[in-house]
Motif scaffolding. Structure first.
Motif, PDB file in Angstrom:
ATOM      1  N   PRO A 126      98.418  18.371  -3.442  1.00  0.00           N
ATOM      2  CA  PRO A 126      98.246  19.230  -2.275  1.00  0.00           C
ATOM      3  C   PRO A 126      96.910  18.955  -1.595  1.00  0.00           C
ATOM      4  O   PRO A 126      95.893  18.715  -2.264  1.00  0.00           O
ATOM      5  CB  PRO A 126      98.290  20.651  -2.864  1.00  0.00           C
ATOM      6  CG  PRO A 126      99.009  20.501  -4.165  1.00  0.00           C
ATOM      7  CD  PRO A 126      98.637  19.146  -4.680  1.00  0.00           C
ATOM      8  N   VAL A 127      96.910  18.978  -0.282  1.00  0.00           N
ATOM      9  CA  VAL A 127      95.683  18.708   0.459  1.00  0.00           C
ATOM     10  C   VAL A 127      95.034  20.020   0.875  1.00  0.00           C
ATOM     11  O   VAL A 127      95.693  21.054   1.010  1.00  0.00           O
ATOM     12  CB  VAL A 127      95.960  17.850   1.704  1.00  0.00           C
ATOM     13  CG1 VAL A 127      96.314  16.436   1.304  1.00  0.00           C
ATOM     14  CG2 VAL A 127      97.072  18.454   2.553  1.00  0.00           C
ATOM     15  N   ARG A 128      93.748  19.946   1.072  1.00  0.00           N
ATOM     16  CA  ARG A 128      93.006  21.102   1.561  1.00  0.00           C
ATOM     17  C   ARG A 128      93.476  21.451   2.968  1.00  0.00           C
ATOM     18  O   ARG A 128      93.641  20.566   3.814  1.00  0.00           O
ATOM     19  CB  ARG A 128      91.513  20.757   1.573  1.00  0.00           C
ATOM     20  CG  ARG A 128      90.631  21.759   2.296  1.00  0.00           C
ATOM     21  CD  ARG A 128      89.214  21.231   2.405  1.00  0.00           C
ATOM     22  NE  ARG A 128      88.369  22.138   3.163  1.00  0.00           N
ATOM     23  CZ  ARG A 128      87.118  21.846   3.522  1.00  0.00           C
ATOM     24  NH1 ARG A 128      86.589  20.683   3.179  1.00  0.00           N
ATOM     25  NH2 ARG A 128      86.405  22.715   4.210  1.00  0.00           N
ATOM     26  N   PHE A 129      93.697  22.735   3.252  1.00  0.00           N
ATOM     27  CA  PHE A 129      94.084  23.161   4.595  1.00  0.00           C
ATOM     28  C   PHE A 129      92.825  23.350   5.432  1.00  0.00           C
ATOM     29  O   PHE A 129      91.940  24.131   5.083  1.00  0.00           O
ATOM     30  CB  PHE A 129      94.886  24.463   4.558  1.00  0.00           C
ATOM     31  CG  PHE A 129      95.376  24.893   5.918  1.00  0.00           C
ATOM     32  CD1 PHE A 129      96.480  24.277   6.486  1.00  0.00           C
ATOM     33  CD2 PHE A 129      94.715  25.880   6.625  1.00  0.00           C
ATOM     34  CE1 PHE A 129      96.927  24.649   7.743  1.00  0.00           C
ATOM     35  CE2 PHE A 129      95.159  26.259   7.889  1.00  0.00           C
ATOM     36  CZ  PHE A 129      96.260  25.643   8.447  1.00  0.00           C
ATOM     37  N   VAL A 130      92.742  22.617   6.533  1.00  0.00           N
ATOM     38  CA  VAL A 130      91.539  22.652   7.368  1.00  0.00           C
ATOM     39  C   VAL A 130      91.862  23.134   8.791  1.00  0.00           C
ATOM     40  O   VAL A 130      91.092  22.935   9.707  1.00  0.00           O
ATOM     41  CB  VAL A 130      90.855  21.266   7.428  1.00  0.00           C
ATOM     42  CG1 VAL A 130      90.355  20.863   6.065  1.00  0.00           C
ATOM     43  CG2 VAL A 130      91.816  20.206   7.977  1.00  0.00           C
ATOM     44  N   GLY A 131      93.024  23.780   8.941  1.00  0.00           N
ATOM     45  CA  GLY A 131      93.474  24.153  10.278  1.00  0.00           C
ATOM     46  C   GLY A 131      92.653  25.212  10.964  1.00  0.00           C
ATOM     47  O   GLY A 131      92.638  25.287  12.189  1.00  0.00           O
ATOM     48  N   ASP A 132      91.992  26.072  10.196  1.00  0.00           N
ATOM     49  CA  ASP A 132      91.199  27.125  10.806  1.00  0.00           C
ATOM     50  C   ASP A 132      89.917  26.543  11.388  1.00  0.00           C
ATOM     51  O   ASP A 132      89.190  25.810  10.723  1.00  0.00           O
ATOM     52  CB  ASP A 132      90.857  28.206   9.773  1.00  0.00           C
ATOM     53  CG  ASP A 132      92.102  28.887   9.230  1.00  0.00           C
ATOM     54  OD1 ASP A 132      93.074  28.999   9.993  1.00  0.00           O
ATOM     55  OD2 ASP A 132      92.095  29.281   8.050  1.00  0.00           O
ATOM     56  N   GLY A 133      89.637  26.899  12.635  1.00  0.00           N
ATOM     57  CA  GLY A 133      88.426  26.398  13.277  1.00  0.00           C
ATOM     58  C   GLY A 133      88.545  26.475  14.776  1.00  0.00           C
ATOM     59  O   GLY A 133      89.625  26.713  15.329  1.00  0.00           O
ATOM     60  N   GLU A 134      87.427  26.242  15.445  1.00  0.00           N
ATOM     61  CA  GLU A 134      87.390  26.415  16.898  1.00  0.00           C
ATOM     62  C   GLU A 134      87.452  25.106  17.670  1.00  0.00           C
ATOM     63  O   GLU A 134      87.649  25.122  18.888  1.00  0.00           O
ATOM     64  CB  GLU A 134      86.102  27.156  17.295  1.00  0.00           C
ATOM     65  CG  GLU A 134      85.987  28.553  16.693  1.00  0.00           C
ATOM     66  CD  GLU A 134      84.700  29.239  17.096  1.00  0.00           C
ATOM     67  OE1 GLU A 134      83.867  28.592  17.772  1.00  0.00           O
ATOM     68  OE2 GLU A 134      84.522  30.419  16.735  1.00  0.00           O
ATOM     69  N   LEU A 135      87.299  23.984  17.022  1.00  0.00           N
ATOM     70  CA  LEU A 135      87.196  22.722  17.740  1.00  0.00           C
ATOM     71  C   LEU A 135      88.481  22.386  18.492  1.00  0.00           C
ATOM     72  O   LEU A 135      89.573  22.412  17.932  1.00  0.00           O
ATOM     73  CB  LEU A 135      86.850  21.585  16.774  1.00  0.00           C
ATOM     74  CG  LEU A 135      86.643  20.207  17.422  1.00  0.00           C
ATOM     75  CD1 LEU A 135      85.449  20.242  18.364  1.00  0.00           C
ATOM     76  CD2 LEU A 135      86.458  19.129  16.361  1.00  0.00           C
ATOM     77  N   ARG A 136      88.316  22.081  19.764  1.00  0.00           N
ATOM     78  CA  ARG A 136      89.388  21.563  20.603  1.00  0.00           C
ATOM     79  C   ARG A 136      88.877  20.280  21.254  1.00  0.00           C
ATOM     80  O   ARG A 136      87.669  20.096  21.415  1.00  0.00           O
ATOM     81  CB  ARG A 136      89.783  22.558  21.704  1.00  0.00           C
ATOM     82  CG  ARG A 136      90.293  23.901  21.186  1.00  0.00           C
ATOM     83  CD  ARG A 136      91.663  23.759  20.573  1.00  0.00           C
ATOM     84  NE  ARG A 136      92.276  25.048  20.283  1.00  0.00           N
ATOM     85  CZ  ARG A 136      92.100  25.731  19.166  1.00  0.00           C
ATOM     86  NH1 ARG A 136      91.272  25.254  18.227  1.00  0.00           N
ATOM     87  NH2 ARG A 136      92.706  26.877  18.963  1.00  0.00           N
ATOM     88  N   LEU A 137      89.794  19.392  21.628  1.00  0.00           N
ATOM     89  CA  LEU A 137      89.405  18.158  22.294  1.00  0.00           C
ATOM     90  C   LEU A 137      90.164  18.003  23.602  1.00  0.00           C
ATOM     91  O   LEU A 137      91.334  18.397  23.706  1.00  0.00           O
ATOM     92  CB  LEU A 137      89.690  16.942  21.399  1.00  0.00           C
ATOM     93  CG  LEU A 137      88.841  16.766  20.145  1.00  0.00           C
ATOM     94  CD1 LEU A 137      89.279  15.510  19.394  1.00  0.00           C
ATOM     95  CD2 LEU A 137      87.353  16.697  20.468  1.00  0.00           C
TER      96      LEU A 137
END
Length: 277
Positions: A126-137
């Motif tokens: 299982p991979v770490r979930f990193v979806g939470d955050g403010e960065l947009r491109l």
């Protein structure tokens, strides 16, 4: 490390151009066995470019789950053995004990792509979930990131034979870059450099010059980046893993064009005409 060990060296060659043969010289990248040893025991041997080896050791230790924080490494000694290089990593005692227990239960030898893995389940961990955050491109930032990575690849400009991995921060550009003959190695080196500099993975995008296999997504997730950008295409497992990890996967970035496979809502397309069914 041997001060004579260079990442790129000139070699003589014969060149056929337009029907004529001449002698010449080409700069080529070096490729040597790099062993990672923990507590005096070799854990893995990678064929790699002999540069940025401390970053490589930190990044490899992080992405392989040997450590959770660079501070868990007490020391790194680089010993040139002539035919190869032994990177001797000293871990803090609790971490060293955990690795020793892990090695004691390993089933057998492993390949260089997934080092220290003893089962299919671990390979597909299982991979770490990193979806939470403010960065947009914005779309133009994605194009800029890939162009900037190419421009910053000094070793590739000499050899035309190495991969690059960069960390792009909006408003700052590519703030870290590492190169290697191996795409996994370049990304491990980048992870080590970013972690060592105290940068937060969630503040930027990982940019690579290779195709996107599952290991590249796993490594980007370990770093904590929500964006993985590449010049080539992804595999199905990479897309599925990026979905699980909350990573926006952008691939086939060529000129002004690219393809988004996961979490496209994090990207804005100013000036583009929508043609989505």
């Amino acid at each position: 490390m041997n001060p004579k060990r260079l990442a790129a060296v000139p070699v003589p060659e014969f060149v056929l151009r337009a029907g004529s043969v001449r002698s010449g010289e080409r700069v080529v990248s070096d490729e040597v066995p790099i062993a990672f040893s923990y507590g005096g025991t070799t854990h893995a041997v990678m064929m790699a470019t002999p540069a940025d080896l401390k970053d490589f050791a930190v990044g490899f230790s992080l992405t392989e789950g040997i450590i959770a924080d660079p501070a868990e490494i007490v020391g790194i000694d680089i010993v040139d053995e002539g035919r190869g290089i032994d990177v001797q990593v000293t871990l803090a005692e609790p971490v060293a004990d955990a690795l020793h227990a892990r090695r004691r239960h390993m089933a057998g030898p492993v390949g260089c792509g997934l080092c220290g893995i003893e089962s299919i389940e671990q390979a597909l961990r299982p991979v770490r979930f990193v979806g939470d955050g403010e960065l947009r491109l914005r779309s133009e930032e994605i194009v800029e990131a890939v162009r900037a990575l190419g421009a910053a690849q000094h070793l590739n400009r000499q050899t035309h034979a190495v991969h690059g991995a960069g960390f792009y921060v909006p408003g700052k550009g590519v703030v870290a870059i590492r190169e290697d003959v191996g795409r996994h190695n370049a990304l491990d080196k980048l992870c080590g450099a970013v972690a060592g500099a105290g940068l937060r993975g969630g503040d930027g995008a990982v940019v690579v010059t290779s195709r996107l296999s599952v290991e590249m997504v796993q490594k980007a997730a370990v770093l904590g980046s929500r964006f993985l950008l590449a010049v080539s295409a992804p595999t199905l497992l990479a897309i599925e893993t990026a979905e699980q990890a909350g990573v926006t996967l952008v691939a086939v970035v060529r000129g002004e064009d690219f393809e988004v496979f996961t979490y496209a809502d994090r990207i804005s397309f100013p000036g583009a005409v929508a043609d989505v069914a």
